[in-house]
Motif scaffolding. Structure first.
Motif, PDB file in Angstrom:
ATOM      1  N   SER A  32       0.828  -1.209   0.000  1.00  0.00           N
ATOM      2  CA  SER A  32       0.000   0.000   0.000  1.00  0.00           C
ATOM      3  C   SER A  32       0.861   1.256   0.000  1.00  0.00           C
ATOM      4  N   GLU A  33       1.930   1.251   0.814  1.00  0.00           N
ATOM      5  CA  GLU A  33       2.807   2.413   0.877  1.00  0.00           C
ATOM      6  C   GLU A  33       3.535   2.624  -0.447  1.00  0.00           C
ATOM      7  N   GLN A  34       3.991   1.524  -1.052  1.00  0.00           N
ATOM      8  CA  GLN A  34       4.696   1.657  -2.323  1.00  0.00           C
ATOM      9  C   GLN A  34       3.779   2.188  -3.413  1.00  0.00           C
ATOM     10  N   VAL A  35       2.543   1.712  -3.447  1.00  0.00           N
ATOM     11  CA  VAL A  35       1.595   2.201  -4.445  1.00  0.00           C
ATOM     12  C   VAL A  35       1.389   3.704  -4.300  1.00  0.00           C
ATOM     13  N   GLU A  36       1.296   4.177  -3.061  1.00  0.00           N
ATOM     14  CA  GLU A  36       1.170   5.621  -2.845  1.00  0.00           C
ATOM     15  C   GLU A  36       2.406   6.350  -3.373  1.00  0.00           C
ATOM     16  N   GLY A  37       3.579   5.758  -3.128  1.00  0.00           N
ATOM     17  CA  GLY A  37       4.810   6.343  -3.645  1.00  0.00           C
ATOM     18  C   GLY A  37       4.841   6.353  -5.165  1.00  0.00           C
ATOM     19  N   MET A  38       4.318   5.307  -5.774  1.00  0.00           N
ATOM     20  CA  MET A  38       4.261   5.241  -7.235  1.00  0.00           C
ATOM     21  C   MET A  38       3.377   6.342  -7.798  1.00  0.00           C
ATOM     22  N   HIS A  39       2.213   6.542  -7.190  1.00  0.00           N
ATOM     23  CA  HIS A  39       1.331   7.635  -7.632  1.00  0.00           C
ATOM     24  C   HIS A  39       2.075   8.969  -7.603  1.00  0.00           C
ATOM     25  N   THR A  40       2.777   9.195  -6.499  1.00  0.00           N
ATOM     26  CA  THR A  40       3.490  10.458  -6.331  1.00  0.00           C
ATOM     27  C   THR A  40       4.624  10.607  -7.340  1.00  0.00           C
ATOM     28  N   ALA A  41       5.370   9.529  -7.549  1.00  0.00           N
ATOM     29  CA  ALA A  41       6.496   9.575  -8.482  1.00  0.00           C
ATOM     30  C   ALA A  41       6.019   9.802  -9.914  1.00  0.00           C
ATOM     31  N   ILE A  42       4.948   9.131 -10.308  1.00  0.00           N
ATOM     32  CA  ILE A  42       4.428   9.294 -11.668  1.00  0.00           C
ATOM     33  C   ILE A  42       3.973  10.735 -11.900  1.00  0.00           C
ATOM     34  N   ALA A  43       3.257  11.286 -10.923  1.00  0.00           N
ATOM     35  CA  ALA A  43       2.800  12.676 -11.063  1.00  0.00           C
ATOM     36  C   ALA A  43       3.984  13.625 -11.174  1.00  0.00           C
ATOM     37  N   SER A  44       4.997  13.405 -10.355  1.00  0.00           N
ATOM     38  CA  SER A  44       6.177  14.276 -10.386  1.00  0.00           C
ATOM     39  C   SER A  44       6.956  14.114 -11.684  1.00  0.00           C
ATOM     40  N   ALA A  45       7.113  12.864 -12.138  1.00  0.00           N
ATOM     41  CA  ALA A  45       7.820  12.635 -13.397  1.00  0.00           C
ATOM     42  C   ALA A  45       7.112  13.342 -14.552  1.00  0.00           C
ATOM     43  N   SER A  46       5.797  13.233 -14.583  1.00  0.00           N
ATOM     44  CA  SER A  46       5.030  13.887 -15.644  1.00  0.00           C
ATOM     45  C   SER A  46       5.181  15.398 -15.586  1.00  0.00           C
ATOM     46  N   GLU A  47       5.153  15.946 -14.386  1.00  0.00           N
ATOM     47  CA  GLU A  47       5.247  17.395 -14.212  1.00  0.00           C
ATOM     48  C   GLU A  47       6.631  17.928 -14.587  1.00  0.00           C
ATOM     49  N   ASN A  48       7.668  17.123 -14.304  1.00  0.00           N
ATOM     50  CA  ASN A  48       9.032  17.591 -14.505  1.00  0.00           C
ATOM     51  C   ASN A  48       9.696  17.077 -15.774  1.00  0.00           C
ATOM     52  N   GLY A  49       8.952  16.354 -16.595  1.00  0.00           N
ATOM     53  CA  GLY A  49       9.495  15.884 -17.857  1.00  0.00           C
ATOM     54  C   GLY A  49      10.488  14.743 -17.718  1.00  0.00           C
ATOM     55  N   THR A  50      10.395  14.000 -16.624  1.00  0.00           N
ATOM     56  CA  THR A  50      11.273  12.848 -16.426  1.00  0.00           C
ATOM     57  C   THR A  50      10.663  11.633 -17.110  1.00  0.00           C
TER      58      THR A  50
END
Length: 275
Positions: free
Chosen positions: A71-89
């Protein structure tokens, strides 16, 4: 794409030593980190929700592997994907065993909306993620690469990204604006299927190549092909000196490190074709 292109990208990746943010299956963290280091990249395993987004913003590439989600990792994945999309990663989706289990299937399907730069999957995972089948037997594919070609093109059009289907012969496809492009890659060795985490590690190396390529304006499609060529060439080399999976795993890791860019390019067969 040609062999010199593969050699150039392998050289570029090693010179850049891209930082790869891996949110990945707990079963394969060790081999994933080992493969990235051997190939010339730098691994980081940061999946806490309070850190994942921050790290995705500074990484060269991000891997999201749904192989054993908490559950914690999935939350981290959501956050990482949003950040990657926002920052062009550039981020890579590895939909491990999608189709057979409800949670990961739903997650991976929803994350398609965030347009991963690449999807790296086996044929059955590709078919299931495209909604054209129910998946394979756990992490093992029950479909062929040819079976997955049409679903892969559907996914490529939907995400505007690259889709790589791995098997005895790999295919990398893009489908943008009605223009399709497919590169078939012949390389590797059957023992790659007998060592844990080789496919998952390939997803991470794909993120590394994407990060290095984007920094110099090279096409994502070519970067994904080069990552598969590197892994396949090392498999071919390891297979020549190994009688079983134990020796093979060590020889494969060594080959990822020792093969020159020219040797990587020379040991794979590439065929560009319109599907």
């Amino acid at each position: 794409m040609t062999s010199p292109d593969v050699a150039r990208l392998a050289t570029l990746m090693r010179e850049a030593s891209p930082l790869v943010h891996c949110l990945t299956n707990s079963v394969v963290r060790q081999i994933t980190a080992d493969v990235l280091l051997a190939a010339g990249a730098a691994p980081a395993m940061v999946d806490h929700p309070d850190e994942a987004g921050e790290f995705a913003a500074i990484a060269s590439g991000v891997l999201v592997n749904v192989g054993n989600p908490t559950s914690e990792q999935v939350e981290g994945m959501h956050t990482a994907i949003a950040s990657a999309s926002e920052n062009g990663t550039p981020w890579v989706l590895d939909p491990v065993a999608v189709g057979g289990l409800t949670l990961r299937t739903g997650l991976a399907t929803r994350w398609l909306e965030h347009e991963p730069a690449a999807i790296r999957a086996n044929p059955s995972e590709t078919v299931a993620l495209a909604g054209a089948g129910e998946g394979g037997r756990g992490v093992d594919s029950t479909d062929s690469t040819a079976d997955a070609l049409a679903p892969a093109l559907v996914l490529a059009e939907r995400t505007a990204g690259v889709v790589a289907v791995t098997g005895p012969q790999d295919v990398v496809v893009t489908n943008s604006g009605g223009t399709t492009h497919a590169t078939w890659i012949t390389s590797g060795h059957p023992l790659l299927q007998k060592v844990i985490g080789t496919g998952c590690a390939l997803g991470a190396l794909t993120a590394a190549y994407l990060g290095a390529a984007r920094a110099t304006g090279i096409d994502d499609h070519d970067a994904v092909v080069a990552a598969h060529a590197h892994v396949g060439a090392a498999g071919t080399s390891a297979g020549k000196v190994s009688a079983g999976p134990g020796l093979f795993s060590v020889a494969w890791l060594d080959a990822l490190y020792t093969l020159t860019p020219e040797e990587i390019a020379a040991s794979v067969e590439l065929l560009d074709a319109t599907p």
